[in-house]
Scaffold this motif. Sequence first.
Motif, mmCIF file in Angstrom:
data_model
loop_
_atom_site.group_PDB
_atom_site.id
_atom_site.type_symbol
_atom_site.label_atom_id
_atom_site.label_comp_id
_atom_site.label_asym_id
_atom_site.label_seq_id
_atom_site.Cartn_x
_atom_site.Cartn_y
_atom_site.Cartn_z
ATOM 1 N N PHE A 66 0.832 -1.198 0.000
ATOM 2 C CA PHE A 66 0.000 0.000 0.000
ATOM 3 C C PHE A 66 0.876 1.260 0.000
ATOM 4 C CE2 PHE A 66 -2.130 -3.357 2.508
ATOM 5 C CZ PHE A 66 -3.144 -3.662 1.618
ATOM 6 N N PRO A 67 1.522 1.561 -1.127
ATOM 7 C CA PRO A 67 2.407 2.731 -1.171
ATOM 8 C C PRO A 67 1.627 4.040 -1.027
ATOM 9 C CG PRO A 67 2.130 1.818 -3.364
ATOM 10 C CD PRO A 67 1.433 0.886 -2.411
ATOM 11 N N ASP A 68 2.328 5.070 -0.667
ATOM 12 C CA ASP A 68 1.744 6.419 -0.537
ATOM 13 C C ASP A 68 0.550 6.452 0.416
ATOM 14 O OD1 ASP A 68 3.619 7.388 -2.435
ATOM 15 O OD2 ASP A 68 2.312 6.683 -4.059
ATOM 16 N N LYS A 69 0.649 5.673 1.477
ATOM 17 C CA LYS A 69 -0.366 5.627 2.542
ATOM 18 C C LYS A 69 -1.761 5.247 2.041
ATOM 19 C CE LYS A 69 2.167 8.883 5.366
ATOM 20 N NZ LYS A 69 2.151 10.121 6.110
ATOM 21 N N GLN A 70 -1.792 4.413 0.975
ATOM 22 C CA GLN A 70 -3.075 3.908 0.497
ATOM 23 C C GLN A 70 -3.692 3.020 1.568
ATOM 24 O OE1 GLN A 70 -2.298 1.735 -3.089
ATOM 25 N NE2 GLN A 70 -1.790 3.554 -4.272
ATOM 26 N N GLN A 77 -0.936 -24.429 8.511
ATOM 27 C CA GLN A 77 -0.963 -23.594 7.315
ATOM 28 C C GLN A 77 -1.232 -22.147 7.724
ATOM 29 O OE1 GLN A 77 -4.422 -23.977 4.706
ATOM 30 N NE2 GLN A 77 -3.023 -23.890 2.958
ATOM 31 N N MET A 78 -0.370 -21.244 7.250
ATOM 32 C CA MET A 78 -0.579 -19.823 7.468
ATOM 33 C C MET A 78 -0.830 -19.170 6.109
ATOM 34 S SD MET A 78 1.668 -16.941 9.435
ATOM 35 C CE MET A 78 2.867 -16.462 8.224
ATOM 36 N N ILE A 79 -1.931 -18.441 6.005
ATOM 37 C CA ILE A 79 -2.277 -17.749 4.772
ATOM 38 C C ILE A 79 -2.255 -16.254 5.047
ATOM 39 C CG2 ILE A 79 -4.051 -17.347 3.034
ATOM 40 C CD1 ILE A 79 -5.035 -20.208 3.566
ATOM 41 N N VAL A 80 -1.515 -15.524 4.229
ATOM 42 C CA VAL A 80 -1.448 -14.070 4.321
ATOM 43 C C VAL A 80 -1.995 -13.513 3.023
ATOM 44 C CG1 VAL A 80 0.038 -12.065 4.643
ATOM 45 C CG2 VAL A 80 0.610 -14.224 5.773
ATOM 46 N N LYS A 81 -3.020 -12.677 3.119
ATOM 47 C CA LYS A 81 -3.642 -12.075 1.938
ATOM 48 C C LYS A 81 -3.677 -10.559 2.095
ATOM 49 C CE LYS A 81 -7.249 -15.556 1.130
ATOM 50 N NZ LYS A 81 -8.713 -15.675 0.993
ATOM 51 N N ASP A 82 -3.596 -9.873 0.972
ATOM 52 C CA ASP A 82 -3.852 -8.439 0.988
ATOM 53 C C ASP A 82 -4.440 -8.039 -0.355
ATOM 54 O OD1 ASP A 82 -1.834 -7.248 -0.901
ATOM 55 O OD2 ASP A 82 -0.403 -8.093 0.523
ATOM 56 N N ASN A 83 -5.019 -6.859 -0.398
ATOM 57 C CA ASN A 83 -5.569 -6.349 -1.645
ATOM 58 C C ASN A 83 -4.761 -5.155 -2.142
ATOM 59 O OD1 ASN A 83 -6.407 -4.499 0.252
ATOM 60 N ND2 ASN A 83 -8.515 -4.408 -0.428
ATOM 61 N N GLY A 84 -3.459 -5.255 -1.948
ATOM 62 C CA GLY A 84 -2.547 -4.184 -2.349
ATOM 63 C C GLY A 84 -2.158 -4.264 -3.813
ATOM 64 N N VAL A 85 -1.035 -3.644 -4.137
ATOM 65 C CA VAL A 85 -0.616 -3.491 -5.534
ATOM 66 C C VAL A 85 -0.130 -4.795 -6.166
ATOM 67 C CG1 VAL A 85 -0.057 -1.063 -5.252
ATOM 68 C CG2 VAL A 85 1.722 -2.770 -4.889
ATOM 69 N N GLY A 86 0.192 -5.793 -5.387
ATOM 70 C CA GLY A 86 0.603 -7.082 -5.940
ATOM 71 C C GLY A 86 2.120 -7.247 -5.970
ATOM 72 N N LEU A 87 2.533 -8.466 -6.258
ATOM 73 C CA LEU A 87 3.955 -8.805 -6.328
ATOM 74 C C LEU A 87 4.423 -8.784 -7.775
ATOM 75 C CD1 LEU A 87 3.902 -11.804 -3.843
ATOM 76 C CD2 LEU A 87 4.960 -9.585 -3.451
ATOM 77 N N PRO A 88 5.711 -8.562 -7.988
ATOM 78 C CA PRO A 88 6.231 -8.595 -9.359
ATOM 79 C C PRO A 88 6.047 -9.979 -9.982
ATOM 80 C CG PRO A 88 7.883 -7.723 -7.822
ATOM 81 C CD PRO A 88 6.737 -8.226 -7.012
ATOM 82 N N ASN A 89 5.762 -10.023 -11.276
ATOM 83 C CA ASN A 89 5.556 -11.297 -11.976
ATOM 84 C C ASN A 89 6.795 -12.178 -11.967
ATOM 85 O OD1 ASN A 89 2.902 -10.733 -12.606
ATOM 86 N ND2 ASN A 89 3.431 -9.733 -14.524
ATOM 87 N N ASP A 90 7.967 -11.576 -11.924
ATOM 88 C CA ASP A 90 9.219 -12.336 -11.982
ATOM 89 C C ASP A 90 9.816 -12.611 -10.602
ATOM 90 O OD1 ASP A 90 9.876 -9.716 -11.433
ATOM 91 O OD2 ASP A 90 11.544 -9.629 -12.848
ATOM 92 N N LEU A 91 9.010 -12.548 -9.559
ATOM 93 C CA LEU A 91 9.502 -12.766 -8.201
ATOM 94 C C LEU A 91 10.028 -14.189 -8.046
ATOM 95 C CD1 LEU A 91 9.800 -11.795 -5.251
ATOM 96 C CD2 LEU A 91 7.533 -12.742 -4.848
ATOM 97 N N ASP A 92 11.249 -14.314 -7.552
ATOM 98 C CA ASP A 92 11.861 -15.617 -7.272
ATOM 99 C C ASP A 92 12.151 -15.679 -5.778
ATOM 100 O OD1 ASP A 92 13.326 -17.930 -7.079
ATOM 101 O OD2 ASP A 92 14.960 -17.268 -8.381
ATOM 102 N N TRP A 93 11.270 -16.339 -5.020
ATOM 103 C CA TRP A 93 11.418 -16.413 -3.567
ATOM 104 C C TRP A 93 12.781 -16.936 -3.147
ATOM 105 C CZ3 TRP A 93 8.198 -14.598 0.067
ATOM 106 C CH2 TRP A 93 6.887 -14.323 -0.276
#
Length: 75
Positions: free
Chosen positions: A8-12, A28-44
């Motif tokens: 949530f950049p810029d205090k969204q 199982q731990m599930i973390v969800k948000d409705n923010g801007v999302g992760l980069p498509n090329d994310l390599d954990w």
Amino acid sequence: MLTLKHAFPDKQRGKITISLSNCTNYIQMIVKDNGVGLPNDLDWSNSPSLGLSLVYDLVTEQLDGKITLDISEKE
């Protein structure tokens, strides 16, 4: 929290949900948000981000767990 800074950049405003489920042989731990999302090329497993690298190492090496990513539409 790192999630607040990046999702949530810029205090969204947004929503973060964390849930825990006791499954037969694991938790199982599930973390969800409705923010801007992760980069498509994310390599954990090879992230330049110290935070993501620490989370990956903690989950996979110290807790013998796994990380899965489900990118779905925002609520």
